[in-house]
Structure formats: C-alpha cells, structure tokens
Design an enzyme around this catalytic site. Structure first.
Site, PDB file in Angstrom:
ATOM      1  N   GLY A 319      -7.546   0.025   6.406  1.00 13.96           N
ATOM      2  CA  GLY A 319      -6.213   0.494   6.039  1.00 13.96           C
ATOM      3  C   GLY A 319      -5.894   0.105   4.617  1.00 13.96           C
ATOM      4  O   GLY A 319      -6.772   0.065   3.743  1.00 13.96           O
ATOM      5  N   SER A 320      -4.652  -0.259   4.397  1.00 10.13           N
ATOM      6  CA  SER A 320      -4.200  -0.500   3.018  1.00 10.13           C
ATOM      7  C   SER A 320      -4.827  -1.727   2.391  1.00 10.13           C
ATOM      8  O   SER A 320      -4.758  -1.906   1.180  1.00 10.13           O
ATOM      9  CB  SER A 320      -2.681  -0.634   2.995  1.00 10.13           C
ATOM     10  OG  SER A 320      -2.111   0.554   3.480  1.00 10.13           O
ATOM     11  N   THR A 321      -5.449  -2.602   3.215  1.00  7.79           N
ATOM     12  CA  THR A 321      -6.097  -3.759   2.599  1.00  7.79           C
ATOM     13  C   THR A 321      -7.263  -3.314   1.726  1.00  7.79           C
ATOM     14  O   THR A 321      -7.790  -4.091   0.937  1.00  7.79           O
ATOM     15  CB  THR A 321      -6.627  -4.747   3.668  1.00  7.79           C
ATOM     16  OG1 THR A 321      -7.576  -4.071   4.492  1.00  7.79           O
ATOM     17  CG2 THR A 321      -5.507  -5.279   4.540  1.00  7.79           C
ATOM     18  N   PHE A 322      -7.648  -2.048   1.867  1.00  9.88           N
ATOM     19  CA  PHE A 322      -8.772  -1.520   1.094  1.00  9.88           C
ATOM     20  C   PHE A 322      -8.337  -1.048  -0.283  1.00  9.88           C
ATOM     21  O   PHE A 322      -9.144  -0.751  -1.148  1.00  9.88           O
ATOM     22  CB  PHE A 322      -9.368  -0.353   1.894  1.00  9.88           C
ATOM     23  CG  PHE A 322     -10.648   0.202   1.330  1.00  9.88           C
ATOM     24  CD1 PHE A 322     -11.811  -0.572   1.292  1.00  9.88           C
ATOM     25  CD2 PHE A 322     -10.715   1.505   0.859  1.00  9.88           C
ATOM     26  CE1 PHE A 322     -12.992  -0.046   0.795  1.00  9.88           C
ATOM     27  CE2 PHE A 322     -11.903   2.033   0.353  1.00  9.88           C
ATOM     28  CZ  PHE A 322     -13.040   1.246   0.333  1.00  9.88           C
ATOM     29  N   LYS A 323      -7.007  -0.979  -0.491  1.00  6.27           N
ATOM     30  CA  LYS A 323      -6.502  -0.334  -1.711  1.00  6.27           C
ATOM     31  C   LYS A 323      -6.918  -1.078  -2.973  1.00  6.27           C
ATOM     32  O   LYS A 323      -7.074  -0.470  -4.034  1.00  6.27           O
ATOM     33  CB  LYS A 323      -4.982  -0.204  -1.638  1.00  6.27           C
ATOM     34  CG  LYS A 323      -4.588   0.950  -0.698  1.00  6.27           C
ATOM     35  CD  LYS A 323      -3.088   1.031  -0.481  1.00  6.27           C
ATOM     36  CE  LYS A 323      -2.752   2.218   0.414  1.00  6.27           C
ATOM     37  NZ  LYS A 323      -1.364   2.149   0.928  1.00  6.27           N
TER      38      LYS A 323
END
Lengths: 652, 378
Positions: A319-323
């Site tokens: 999820g957004s932790t990949f951004k």
C-alpha cells in the site's frame, strides 16, 4: 587251559594297536582343531567375543541454549521428573502400580501401556510409568521409595521455552525425530531424542545438538548391563545467541494482544532483529509435553493462523508504505524533482478508467509537492509519477530496498514477496502489462506483495543512508563480549565481535533526505496522516514513518458511491490491512519498525500501534544497553549461565 | 598256569589299581573347578552335588572292582536282558523330558536305561566273544547273534530319540567286534551299507531338530541366531581363549551367558576359554593317559572276557571324549554327549564309574583264567 587263548590274545593285541592308532589319529584331529581355533584364528574369535560382550551406548549431549541478546534464556533444558518401573525388582507389578497410584495419578490407559510394555520387554528393562511430574510428586515418591521396590525415580532432560508464546515463532520448537529427519547421525536414533522442528531450533539444529558421546558397557547374552567399561563424553551443543531483546519482544506481544498482526523491530545499521512478533502465537512447550489431536486441530484451523509467522511468511500489498520507493525512484531517475507538483482533485482519468485518490470524496488534496504527497499520502501524485517512471524502474528501486526476494533470515518459511515487472506479468499470466497497473503499483497495490520483515528492511535502508543492511536473528553465535573488551567508541552500540560491513545500495543522500524528511512530516507535520501518533514529549525524540492501507478486495462502483461501508459493518475478513513502517529517532535514526495488522482497517491504526512500540523501543533502547550490557548486565547474565551449564553437565 | 583262582579280600584290595583312580579323580577335579566357575565362583548348585556323586560313584566303583570277574561273566546276559527290558519299559511308560522319552521312573529315583545299556552291551558282547573260538569268529553265521545284541538296543535308543547314545552304542560295539577279530572287510561292507543308509535315515528316521543340527554343522552360519547360535558361540569362546586363556572365572562368553549349557555339554568350551590351548591339552592329556592305561589293563588280562570288557569300557570312554570335544569345536554336529567325569550330570557319572569299576575288576582279576565254557554249577 584253552589252547586258543594265546591266539586270541595276539589277535586282540594286534587289533587294539589298530584301534588305538585310529583313536590317536582322532585325538590328533582334536588337537589340530584346538590349535586352529585357539592359535591361528584366535584373534578373530577374540574380536567376536569382545563384540558380543561390549555394547556401545550413545550418550546424548545436552542441547545448546537459545539466548536473547542479553543472555536471557529463550530455550533451555529443564529437568523432566519421571518414574520408571523395573518389573523384576517389584513384588508384583499390579500391586506396585496400585501403590504408586496413591501417590501420583495414573490413568487406566497409562496403566495398560505399562503392563503391555512389561510383557513385551525383558524384566530388567525400566519401563516409564509417568513423566513431567511436579517437584512435590517427585519428592513424595522419593520419600516413599522404601515401600516401593522396583520403582525408580529418574530425571530426564526436556526442552523448555521460558518465554513461551512470546518467542514461539522465532525460537521454534523441538519434537520427536521423524523418519525423514534421519541423516545418519546416530543420535537421531535414540528413542527419546528431540530434533528442532521449527525456527532457530531447526535452522541451528546441528550446532545446538552437539556431538554424541558413548559409553562402552559390558552386557550379557540377554542384554543386561553388567558394568561400564569406558566412557567418552560427547560435546554439548553450542548455545545460539539471538539479536532479540526478550523484554521488548514481551512488551510488543502484549501490545498486539489478540490482533492478527506482525511487528518487526530492527537495528538499521547492523540489521539485528530486536523483536519480531507474530500474533496470535502458540505455546511451544505444548509440543514437548505432547499435544492432543484436538489442541493441534484447533491451532491449525484457527482463523488467525497462530502457527504462521506472519512477520516473514505473511505477504501483504505494501500500500502507501511503498510510496517512498516510488518517489525515490522518480528522483533518482530524474523524471521529476522534489518540487514537482500535482493538482489532486480526487480522480485521475486514464482512458475509460478512473483512478481515485483515497481523499476523493473530500475533493482531493489540491496542489501537493512530493513532501506533502508523502505526508498526506496523496494517491494521485503517485499515479502521476508512476506513469512517468514505468513499472520496471519502480520495480528496480523496490528490489534495491529488499523487496521482491527473500532476505535469508535464519528461520523456516520466509516468503519473498513480489515485485512485478512487465516481463513477469507476461510470463505468468500471458497478458501484457497494462498502464493502469503501473498506476496502481505507484500506490503499492496491484501485484506488489511484501512481508513485514521486508517493510522493516525497507525503512531501515531509507533511514540508514541507503546502506544495504540485511536482517539477522543470531549473533553468529558470538557470545556477548567480555567485560572491558567492548568499551570501544562503537557507534550506536553495535559490538565489534559481530559488526558487519554493509555495502551501499547506491542512491543519492540528497534524494534520500527528501524522502526521510517527508516521512517525518507524516508523523510530525500538521497534515501528516499519522499526525495523531507523534511520540510523547517526554521522550524528546521524534519518529518518522508512513501509513499504508492495503485493499483486500476491489471496491465496487456502487460502494464508492455509497461512500464505502463503515469499518464496523465490514466483515473482518474483508477489511483493509493496516500497515505502518517507521524509523526513529529522526536526525540520528537507529531503529526501524514495521507493523502490519491484518484487516486492521486503516494505516492509522497501525501507526497507533507503532507509536506504542517505538516508545518501548526508545525507552528500553536495547542497542545502547548492549554496550552497557557488555560491562555490567552481560557479566551478571553470563555468570548465571555458567552455573546453569555446569548444572546441566552434572546431570548427564 | 593255574595259579591262584580265588583271591582273599585283602589280596584284592592290594591289587586295586590306585593310579587309575588318581587319574580319574584328577579329571573329576577339573570338572569340580569348572563347575565352581560356571556358578560364578560358587560351589552351589553344581560343584557340590557333583562332588557328592563322584564320592558315591567312587565307592561303587571300588565295590564293583572287588567283585569276581567270573560273576560278571556269569551274569552278563542277565544284565543285558534287564537293560533291554528297561529300554522297552521306557518305550511303554517312560517319562518325557526335553522332547525325548529317555527316563523310567523307578519310584526312588529316575533311571536312564540307555546308560545301563552302555555297560550291559559291553558285558554281553565280551561274554559272547569270550565263548567263541577265534576260528569261529570269522564265520558269517556267528555275526547274527552280536548283530541282534547290538541293533535291538540301538534301534530302541534311536526311538527315544537319543542319537548321541545310539551312535555311542554302535561305535563301541564296532570297536569290540574289531578287537574280537571280526574280519576287516566286513567292517568295510558295513561301512558302505551305512553310507547307503544315510539318505534313507535322513528321510525317515531323523527328527526335525536332529536334521537341523546336522545342517547347522554343515553350515554354521545358516541360522546364527537359531540352531547355529550354540556352535558359533562355542567356537567364539574357544577361539578367544587363545593360548593361555582368559583366566579362571574370567571367561566372558561363559559368564555373560553367551555360551549355552556351560555346566553340561559345553563345559569343555568354558575350560578352553578360561585356560586356553594349554588347559585343553592338559585335560586331553589326562584323558589319553586314562585311555592308554585302560588299554594296557585290557592287554594284561589273561581272559578274553576281561580284555574285551576293559577295552569296551575304555572305548566308550574314548568316544565320549572325542564326540564331546569334536562337537563343541564344530567338527561334528551337536549331539548330546557330555564330557566324561567333567560335565555336570549324575547318570553319566554313575555309568562311567561303574564301567571303570569293571575295568578295575579286570585288573584285579587279571591273572584269573576263565574257561571258554564256564561251568555254571560252582
């Protein structure tokens, strides 16, 4: 006088000479045979006689301990109080069992087993009646021993896990040797031998196991031992020192409570795993005491899968932790600068498809730059830069951060996650890569999968200045350095004995700083998604991190229109996973933390847990304590262990 | 030539051959020591009882030695008939033990008629050939009676079944026929017939366990844990004794119970293990002395009856020694023959000492000349 008698006498004498000669020949044959057996073949028969008489008995060495970084025992050997019965010494087996049953409980099936075994075995073979007795029961039997002929109290060795379920997924457990485990090591064929079946117990089984000793016993033809002739002690198993801080592990276990979740705490410089918790857990001691089928089934069928170590075997869309990875890839590739701005109105159209920002119902984020895009987790911004980058450049950066492949942690069952590429998709599904999938990859969805351990490593590599640190669970069996030797001006409390050279992953420090600043903004900024979960003031330290909310299933148009179901109405299994990956302290980071709560609803929930975990980490500060421990605590612990060890050796 | 015909008791006592008694006692002494060791250094249960039996047997032996040899001649057939009757009694009402019917219960004690027959047959054959002139011995028709005298008890013993004793009887009888002067070619013919009879006997007469023993003898590794176990362990014990042995009571094979029947049939193995080749040759030497001395007594006798009687008893004794030693050393199949005077067991001890009593009697009455046709009137 008979005249014939003279003739007869002569004939008799002649014939007797003949007979005597024949008998002498036979006697010579006997002597020849004696010479052959007792002189010519004597050596061989002497060897056979020794083989007959001497029986080699294996002596199982004490198994090595598993210790946490401060020497706390996570797996130890506990005395197993048993009672055995020697049939030939009793005055009647049933009568003796009756008397014994007045002291300790003996179930009818236990009794039947004992009687069955006595029938099968020779009368001098000790038969186990009961084991794992309490100390009280054991002492009572010892006191009453004079009235119990044939009963022998006996102390065996059993594996014990003092931290129980807190370290179950790391330490693993031992169990009976199965057919498939046999490698030729004679130890494995001992009937009561236990072999590591999971975790550290399995991975380091060979060094924990030690080397078998043996005892030469004189036995008679029935196998009864007469006396010991010689004895060669084996080598006790080596201890394994883990990087784990058992105290921290315990606190995190308590914090995660009944969640279906995983948390990893890691030293960002050396990769020491300070805590790795997977909840719910199980009690490894139960495996030792013998688990009922029912209990086993309950464990296997539990919906939250307590037997799985979710920290290494659970794979979740990041999820957004990949951004951060996407943003860094964009900066490194030069497709955008840190000042690049995107106007977020909530929706991006790509052909006939619509790609929503999570904030689309509130009209989007408006103008955001990279820092704010990370801080507020603006999806549209990442659709934009992902489209500019293409999936393969994103994937390449992800791999540099440890995603997409197993990290070779010293445990069983580690999964590698998944970082997709165009070729990969074509090869696996036969369908070409779609641009829309690049967009979704930009917000950490689509095919992306990562384990909580990988998320912690990703955060560590961001925080440590782009060094390719790898996680480790054991301190390569080097014990904590002795007093004095450790007092080097070592940075951040690593110890010289086990410090590793870590190669850089090759990203620019300036670009990294943009990302880590943005991560700090997530927690400490006014509009950060985790602004509610700043560390408490009294800690005087700041945490940086990133929330992530991973969809478990596609959101239908209808649902989106309806504004989405309320979390409480959604069945647990369909709720989003909550993720948070963090490091601290901001400025001089040392710790990375990743938390994944299965179906936890939203990343902010994981942020809340992370705040509590990080608070414990910084309060306990295990890395700093390691340096102290070498001078003080470690010494005391070490002393305690030395006693324990000699104790074990006495028993064997 | 007709010197003193009747000796006084005192004269007889003076004539007793003490050297023979000393040799026999030495051999029995070896037996006591081995039985003491077999019981792990205890006089009980074997050595003590063996000593008692030997003492009693020695008395009986002296008593028999003093009885006039002519009395033995006179009652030879009667004793044989009694022994035959007992063998038939075993067949009809014998006590079964260890899978064989060998004993007959006489109320006071149990008797093994085949042991009695060993003596009785020697007496009967000695008497028969005593009364037959040498010229007649060669005639075929005079072989019929001895053949019946031999084969009837052998057949009865085989039926018990007791192969060891049957072979012993047959071999003793053969030796006596040889000494009596039966033509050598007849032995060759008989030998050939036996060879031809072996397949028949194998098929119809031998029991399963007897066949097993023979097969095991031919190939001891055939079944090392079953029938071959005893002989393998015996050879290991013997061989491991080496030149000087492991020492008294130090035999590992015997004391750790790998050796079966160490107090009876395999006692020689135990001796071999504890005293080595030196001990074996020592005991064998004692036996050779007794046998040589016994034959000397036979040759010295002035009656054919005395010669055949002594030589017959000594031949039996030799056969005991040879069969037992050859058996424990794996030269021949395992047959239940004890080591004479050494193995634990009352019956063989008694029959052997009675036999030696007869030898003694032959010696004491060595100069008594007996006519071929004794008058029964006196």
């Amino acid at each position: 006088m008979e005249r014939g008698d003279g003739n007869r006498h002569k004939a008799f004498t002649r014939r007797l000479a003949l007979l005597g000669g024949g008998q002498l020949a036979l006697a010579s044959l006997l002597m020849g045979r004696m010479y052959y057996l007792q002189v010519l073949e004597s050596d061989q028969y002497q060897m056979l006689a020794e083989e007959n008489r001497i029986s080699m008995r294996l002596l199982a060495p004490p198994r090595g301990l598993v210790l946490d970084r401060f020497g706390r025992e996570l797996a130890s050997n506990r005395q197993n109080y048993r009672v055995v019965l020697i049939a030939e010494q009793t005055k009647g087996v049933t009568e003796t069992l009756d008397r014994l049953a007045r002291i300790i409980p003996i179930h009818p099936h236990q009794r039947r087993r004992v009687l069955r075994e006595i029938k099968r075995k020779r009368p001098f073979v000790p038969i186990k009646v009961a084991e794992n007795l309490t100390w009280e029961q054991f002492t009572r039997i010892n006191v009453l021993l004079p009235d119990l002929p044939g009963v022998q109290p006996d102390v065996g060795e059993g594996r014990h896990y003092p931290a129980g379920l807190e370290t179950a997924h790391i330490v693993g457990y031992v169990s009976s040797v199965s057919e498939a485990d046999l490698t030729g090591d004679p130890l494995l064929e001992l009937p009561s031998f236990r072999i590591g079946k999971n975790g550290i117990e399995k991975v380091y089984d060979e060094s924990l196991r030690g080397k078998a000793g043996n005892s030469q016993v004189e036995v008679n033809a029935y196998g009864r031992e007469i006396r010991e002739l010689a004895r060669q002690d084996g080598q006790p198993g080596e201890d394994v020192v883990l990087t784990i801080d058992a105290g921290l592990q315990e606190k995190i276990t308590r914090r995660l409570a009944d969640e279906s979740a995983a948390a990893v705490v890691m030293d960002i410089h050396q990769g020491d795993i300070l805590a790795m918790v997977s909840a719910p857990s199980y009690d490894p001691n139960a495996f030792n005491l013998g688990m009922s089928n029912k209990a086993w089934r309950a464990l296997v069928q539990h919906p939250r899968k307590p037997l799985i170590n979710k920290a290494i075997a659970g794979q979740y869309p990041p999820g957004s932790t990949f951004k951060m990875v996407v943003a860094l890839a964009a900066l490194e590739a030069g497709v955008v600068g840190p000042g690049h701005k995107v106007f977020c109105n909530g929706v991006m159209k790509l052909g006939r498809s619509k790609f929503h920002c999570w904030r689309h119902r509130l009209g989007g984020h408006g103008w955001v730059d990279m820092k704010q895009a990370i801080a507020q987790s603006c999806d549209l911004y990442f659709y934009d830069i992902a489209r500019r980058l293409g999936v393969d450049r994103i994937g390449a950066m992800a791999r540099r951060f440890g995603l997409g492949e197993a990290l070779d942690i010293e445990l069983v069952g580690e999964r590698g996650g998944l970082v997709p590429s165009k070729d990969w998709k074509l090869a696996v599904t036969g369908v070409p890569w779609q641009l829309g999938e690049t967009l979704i990859t930009g917000i950490g969805q689509a095919f992306l999968l990562a384990t909580p351990l990988q998320l912690a490593v990703m955060a560590a590599r961001l925080a440590n200045g782009g060094m390719a640190v790898r996680p480790r669970l054991s301190r390569t069996q080097a014990p904590l350095p002795d007093n004095g030797a450790a007092a080097t001006g070592n940075d951040q409390g690593g110890d010289p004995g086990t410090d590793r050279q870590v190669p850089p992953i090759g990203v620019s420090a300036a670009n990294l700083k943009v990302i880590t600043d943005a991560m700090s903004e997530v927690v400490n900024g006014k509009r950060g998604t985790a602004r509610k979960y700043k560390l408490d003031k009294e800690l005087d330290q700041k945490m940086a991190g990133k929330t992530g909310t991973a969809q478990v299933r596609r959101i239908s148009k209808a649902e989106r229109k309806a504004g989405g179901k309320l979390a409480k109405e959604t069945p647990w299994k369909e709720r989003d996973h909550a993720l948070f990956t963090a490091f601290a302290p901001v400025g001089a980071p040392r710790y990375a933390v990743a938390v994944v709560v299965e179906h936890g609803g939203s990343g902010t929930y994981a942020a809340k847990l992370t705040k509590d975990i990080m608070t414990e980490v910084l309060r306990g500060d295990p890395l700093a304590r390691a340096a102290v421990g070498q001078n003080g605590v470690g010494g005391i612990d070490g002393g305690g262990r030395a006693d324990n060890r000699s104790d074990r050796e006495r028993k064997i | 030539m007709g010197r003193q015909v009747d000796l006084t008791l005192l004269q007889k006592l003076v004539q007793i051959n003490w050297l023979l008694i000393i040799l026999i006692s030495l051999i029995a002494g070896v037996g006591f020591a081995m039985l003491y060791s077999a019981a792990n250094g205890s006089i009980d249960p074997w050595a003590s009882r063996q000593m008692f039996r030997f003492g009693a047997g020695l008395g009986l032996m002296l008593l028999i030695g003093l009885i006039d040899i002519r009395a033995w001649l006179r009652h030879a057939y009667l004793i044989y008939a009694a022994a035959l009757l007992l063998l038939v009694a075993v067949e009809v009402m014998g006590v079964v033990g260890m899978g064989a019917r060998r004993w007959v219960d006489l109320g006071l004690f149990q008797l093994q008629p085949s042991e009695v027959m060993k003596i009785a047959m020697v007496l009967a054959l000695a008497r028969f050939y005593h009364s037959l002139p040498l010229e007649e011995v060669g005639r075929m028709r005079w072989l019929v009676v001895p053949a019946v005298l031999i084969l009837v008890p052998v057949a009865l013993v085989m039926r018990q079944p007791d192969l060891g004793t049957a072979i012993l009887l047959l071999a003793t009888a053969t030796a006596m026929l040889l000494l009596a002067g039966v033509r050598l070619w007849k032995f060759a013919v008989a030998g050939g017939a036996v060879l031809l009879a072996i397949p028949v006997a194998w098929r119809f007469m031998l029991h399963g366990y007897q066949k097993d023993r023979v097969l095991t003898y031919l190939n001891p590794e055939r079944d090392p844990l079953g029938a071959g176990y005893h002989i393998m362990q015996s050879k290991i014990a013997l061989g491991s004794g080496g030149l000087f042995g492991k020492g008294f009571m130090q035999g590992t094979q015997s004391h750790l119970a790998f050796l079966p029947e160490r107090q009876t049939d395999f006692i020689f193995t135990m001796l071999a293990e504890e005293f080595g080749l030196v001990g074996c040759l020592g005991l064998l030497g004692l036996y050779v002395l007794v046998i040589a001395y016994g034959y000397a007594i036979a040759v010295r006798s002035r009656s054919q009856f005395g010669r055949l009687l002594a030589a017959g008893v000594i031949s039996t004794f030799f056969l005991y020694v040879f069969i037992n030693m050859a058996m424990v050393m794996g030269l021949i199949p395992v047959v239940g023959v004890p080591l004479p005077l050494v193995s634990y067991g009352g019956t063989s001890m008694m029959s052997l000492l009675i036999g030696f009593g007869l030898v003694l009697s032959v010696y004491v009455h060595r100069d008594v000349v007996i006519s071929r046709r004794p008058s029964y009137g006196d």
